[in-house]
Design a protein around this motif. Structure first.
Motif, PDB file in Angstrom:
ATOM      1  N   VAL A   1       0.830  -1.196   0.000  1.00  0.00           N
ATOM      2  CA  VAL A   1       0.000   0.000   0.000  1.00  0.00           C
ATOM      3  C   VAL A   1       0.869   1.252   0.000  1.00  0.00           C
ATOM      4  O   VAL A   1       0.591   2.223  -0.697  1.00  0.00           O
ATOM      5  N   LEU A   2       1.947   1.226   0.774  1.00  0.00           N
ATOM      6  CA  LEU A   2       2.866   2.366   0.821  1.00  0.00           C
ATOM      7  C   LEU A   2       3.434   2.650  -0.562  1.00  0.00           C
ATOM      8  O   LEU A   2       3.495   3.798  -1.006  1.00  0.00           O
ATOM      9  N   ASP A   3       3.831   1.587  -1.261  1.00  0.00           N
ATOM     10  CA  ASP A   3       4.370   1.762  -2.611  1.00  0.00           C
ATOM     11  C   ASP A   3       3.317   2.337  -3.555  1.00  0.00           C
ATOM     12  O   ASP A   3       3.619   3.179  -4.407  1.00  0.00           O
ATOM     13  N   ALA A   4       2.075   1.872  -3.399  1.00  0.00           N
ATOM     14  CA  ALA A   4       0.993   2.374  -4.256  1.00  0.00           C
ATOM     15  C   ALA A   4       0.786   3.867  -4.032  1.00  0.00           C
ATOM     16  O   ALA A   4       0.611   4.633  -4.995  1.00  0.00           O
ATOM     17  N   TYR A   5       0.801   4.299  -2.774  1.00  0.00           N
ATOM     18  CA  TYR A   5       0.651   5.725  -2.481  1.00  0.00           C
ATOM     19  C   TYR A   5       1.859   6.511  -2.977  1.00  0.00           C
ATOM     20  O   TYR A   5       1.722   7.606  -3.524  1.00  0.00           O
ATOM     21  N   ASP A   6       3.042   5.945  -2.785  1.00  0.00           N
ATOM     22  CA  ASP A   6       4.264   6.635  -3.203  1.00  0.00           C
ATOM     23  C   ASP A   6       4.249   6.893  -4.706  1.00  0.00           C
ATOM     24  O   ASP A   6       4.555   7.994  -5.175  1.00  0.00           O
ATOM     25  N   GLU A   7       3.876   5.868  -5.467  1.00  0.00           N
ATOM     26  CA  GLU A   7       3.813   6.010  -6.919  1.00  0.00           C
ATOM     27  C   GLU A   7       2.625   6.865  -7.341  1.00  0.00           C
ATOM     28  O   GLU A   7       2.732   7.695  -8.250  1.00  0.00           O
ATOM     29  N   GLY A   8       1.477   6.647  -6.695  1.00  0.00           N
ATOM     30  CA  GLY A   8       0.262   7.372  -7.074  1.00  0.00           C
ATOM     31  C   GLY A   8       0.312   8.851  -6.759  1.00  0.00           C
ATOM     32  O   GLY A   8      -0.356   9.653  -7.408  1.00  0.00           O
ATOM     33  N   MET A   9       1.129   9.216  -5.772  1.00  0.00           N
ATOM     34  CA  MET A   9       1.240  10.626  -5.378  1.00  0.00           C
ATOM     35  C   MET A   9       2.412  11.327  -6.057  1.00  0.00           C
ATOM     36  O   MET A   9       2.671  12.495  -5.776  1.00  0.00           O
ATOM     37  N   ALA A  10       3.118  10.641  -6.937  1.00  0.00           N
ATOM     38  CA  ALA A  10       4.368  11.183  -7.486  1.00  0.00           C
ATOM     39  C   ALA A  10       4.181  12.535  -8.168  1.00  0.00           C
ATOM     40  O   ALA A  10       4.937  13.480  -7.927  1.00  0.00           O
ATOM     41  N   LYS A  11       3.173  12.660  -9.025  1.00  0.00           N
ATOM     42  CA  LYS A  11       2.970  13.912  -9.758  1.00  0.00           C
ATOM     43  C   LYS A  11       2.573  15.050  -8.814  1.00  0.00           C
ATOM     44  O   LYS A  11       3.066  16.179  -8.941  1.00  0.00           O
ATOM     45  N   THR A  12       1.669  14.737  -7.879  1.00  0.00           N
ATOM     46  CA  THR A  12       1.248  15.761  -6.920  1.00  0.00           C
ATOM     47  C   THR A  12       2.418  16.166  -6.035  1.00  0.00           C
ATOM     48  O   THR A  12       2.634  17.351  -5.773  1.00  0.00           O
ATOM     49  N   ARG A  13       3.179  15.170  -5.557  1.00  0.00           N
ATOM     50  CA  ARG A  13       4.318  15.461  -4.682  1.00  0.00           C
ATOM     51  C   ARG A  13       5.347  16.325  -5.391  1.00  0.00           C
ATOM     52  O   ARG A  13       5.866  17.286  -4.826  1.00  0.00           O
ATOM     53  N   GLN A  14       5.656  15.976  -6.631  1.00  0.00           N
ATOM     54  CA  GLN A  14       6.649  16.747  -7.380  1.00  0.00           C
ATOM     55  C   GLN A  14       6.211  18.198  -7.534  1.00  0.00           C
ATOM     56  O   GLN A  14       6.997  19.129  -7.320  1.00  0.00           O
ATOM     57  N   SER A  15       4.945  18.391  -7.888  1.00  0.00           N
ATOM     58  CA  SER A  15       4.433  19.749  -8.068  1.00  0.00           C
ATOM     59  C   SER A  15       4.424  20.514  -6.753  1.00  0.00           C
ATOM     60  O   SER A  15       4.892  21.654  -6.673  1.00  0.00           O
ATOM     61  N   PHE A  16       3.918  19.869  -5.699  1.00  0.00           N
ATOM     62  CA  PHE A  16       3.803  20.525  -4.398  1.00  0.00           C
ATOM     63  C   PHE A  16       5.188  20.878  -3.850  1.00  0.00           C
ATOM     64  O   PHE A  16       5.444  22.019  -3.456  1.00  0.00           O
ATOM     65  N   SER A  17       6.073  19.887  -3.830  1.00  0.00           N
ATOM     66  CA  SER A  17       7.405  20.107  -3.256  1.00  0.00           C
ATOM     67  C   SER A  17       8.206  21.123  -4.065  1.00  0.00           C
ATOM     68  O   SER A  17       8.931  21.950  -3.511  1.00  0.00           O
ATOM     69  N   GLU A  18       8.076  21.042  -5.380  1.00  0.00           N
ATOM     70  CA  GLU A  18       8.809  21.973  -6.241  1.00  0.00           C
ATOM     71  C   GLU A  18       8.383  23.413  -5.959  1.00  0.00           C
ATOM     72  O   GLU A  18       9.233  24.317  -5.873  1.00  0.00           O
ATOM     73  N   LYS A  19       7.077  23.616  -5.808  1.00  0.00           N
ATOM     74  CA  LYS A  19       6.580  24.974  -5.544  1.00  0.00           C
ATOM     75  C   LYS A  19       7.063  25.484  -4.183  1.00  0.00           C
ATOM     76  O   LYS A  19       7.498  26.634  -4.054  1.00  0.00           O
ATOM     77  N   ILE A  20       6.995  24.625  -3.163  1.00  0.00           N
ATOM     78  CA  ILE A  20       7.426  25.043  -1.820  1.00  0.00           C
ATOM     79  C   ILE A  20       8.936  25.276  -1.798  1.00  0.00           C
ATOM     80  O   ILE A  20       9.418  26.274  -1.238  1.00  0.00           O
ATOM     81  N   ASN A  21       9.691  24.354  -2.382  1.00  0.00           N
ATOM     82  CA  ASN A  21      11.151  24.498  -2.368  1.00  0.00           C
ATOM     83  C   ASN A  21      11.615  25.723  -3.162  1.00  0.00           C
ATOM     84  O   ASN A  21      12.557  26.416  -2.763  1.00  0.00           O
ATOM     85  N   THR A  22      10.960  25.980  -4.307  1.00  0.00           N
ATOM     86  CA  THR A  22      11.302  27.174  -5.093  1.00  0.00           C
ATOM     87  C   THR A  22      11.003  28.436  -4.289  1.00  0.00           C
ATOM     88  O   THR A  22      11.795  29.393  -4.279  1.00  0.00           O
ATOM     89  N   PHE A  23       9.873  28.434  -3.611  1.00  0.00           N
ATOM     90  CA  PHE A  23       9.491  29.576  -2.769  1.00  0.00           C
ATOM     91  C   PHE A  23      10.522  29.807  -1.661  1.00  0.00           C
ATOM     92  O   PHE A  23      10.972  30.932  -1.422  1.00  0.00           O
ATOM     93  N   LEU A  24      10.939  28.709  -0.998  1.00  0.00           N
ATOM     94  CA  LEU A  24      11.852  28.848   0.137  1.00  0.00           C
ATOM     95  C   LEU A  24      13.302  29.078  -0.294  1.00  0.00           C
ATOM     96  O   LEU A  24      14.131  29.458   0.531  1.00  0.00           O
TER      97      LEU A  24
END
Length: 335
Positions: free
Chosen positions: A29-52
């Protein structure tokens, strides 16, 4: 230990959480969430990291820019204000000044606001005296019928006796689509005529479910009708049929939403809630979007639990929503 502490420990190696997860069935299940959230995570983290990356000091410009960043990450306006307001207090309380401290404060406030003092996986209300009836509503194209088929497959694999009712008699091809899913999941589908009375299909399904002792009856309904009144009347009629046959209305009315539509999914949820009593949400296509942050705003603004999420196209890719794994999947690249 709170949700934020568990997430932080998992990613900082402060305990053996990840190793323990790898050693049991939750790793799948963890792997499924990790893979399934990849696009959202990349977008979210990229925006926060660029901001910071341009972080210098915490002032009103900082909070204004943070609000813009969170809104652009599909966190939603109301949830964004709640996070930034809470962060203001946190900064004062803990005197957070470093980039990492600010990151952790953002994630912690996000988790606190989402959790609302509740913990654990969402549950489906069961009918102890007969088949548990789940009504599915949602506009055409969100993956409603596909979701029903996947959930039927999941229950069948768990050893449950499952019956489907093709009560979406209006959309062209809806009956045939559900019948095809019935074949794939190896469950029976009660059908009527295209364009016929949905309530009569439900009546036949209730009769069969009682007589043959089914555990679950999953009812596909028409997409958004012409008016809220029509939608309410149709579902009220269906629930009267269910209550007359079983002594109780449907245990759950589940609204299926397409995660790829982002904040439009939140708007749909608000509109449906005005028309019918929604008990839970199902977010489909979470793996195919960078807009998975909408779950945060739905939780904050509507307080309707997300009960299942679609993390892939396979028949086994509908998962019980796990708030902890969702948040971990969202902020993994920040901690």
């Amino acid at each position: 230990m709170g949700l934020f502490d568990r997430i932080k420990r998992a990613f900082t190696g402060e305990d053996e959480t990840q190793e323990a997860i790898k050693q049991d069935e939750k790793k799948v299940v963890l792997d499924a969430y990790d893979e399934g959230m990849a696009k959202t995570r990349q977008s979210f983290s990229e925006k926060i990291n660029t901001f910071l990356a341009d972080f210098r000091s915490i002032d009103e410009d900082f909070f204004d820019d943070l609000e813009e960043t969170l809104i652009s990450a599909d966190v939603g306006f109301e949830m964004t204000l709640a996070i930034t307001d809470a962060l203001r207090e946190e900064v004062k309380l803990k005197n957070a000044r470093s980039t990492q401290a600010v990151k952790e404060a953002i994630v912690e406030k996000m988790v606190d606001i989402y959790e609302k003092g509740q913990a654990g996986l969402p549950t489906i209300t069961e009918n102890p005296n007969g088949p548990t009836v789940l009504l599915f509503v949602g506009v055409n194209g969100v993956g409603k019928t596909t979701t029903i088929g996947k959930l039927a497959n999941s229950y069948k694999k768990a050893g449950k006796k499952v019956l489907l009712a093709a009560a979406d008699t209006f959309r062209a091809g809806a009956i045939e689509q559900l019948k095809e899913w019935g074949k794939r999941a190896d469950v029976f589908v009660v059908t009527g005529k295209a364009g016929g009375d949905p309530a009569s299909v439900v009546y036949d399904a209730i009769k069969k479910a009682k007589e043959e002792h089914y555990d679950y009856l999953l009812v596909d309904t028409a997409g958004r009708l012409q008016t809220k009144v029509n939608l309410m009347n149709e579902l009220a009629k269906i629930n009267r049929i269910i209550e007359k046959g079983l002594g109780t209305p449907a245990q759950e009315t589940l609204l299926v939403l397409d995660a790829t539509t982002g904040q439009n999914a939140l708007i749909q949820a608000k509109q449906f809630r005005e028309a019918v009593p929604i008990t839970g949400l199902i977010l489909t296509k979470l793996d195919g979007t960078a807009k998975g942050g909408v779950i945060l705003s739905i939780r904050h603004e509507l307080d309707i639990p997300v009960k299942f999420v679609g993390l892939g196209e396979g028949i086994d890719d509908l998962r019980v929503f796990d708030p902890e794994l969702y948040i971990m999947g969202l902020v993994k690249d920040l901690l």
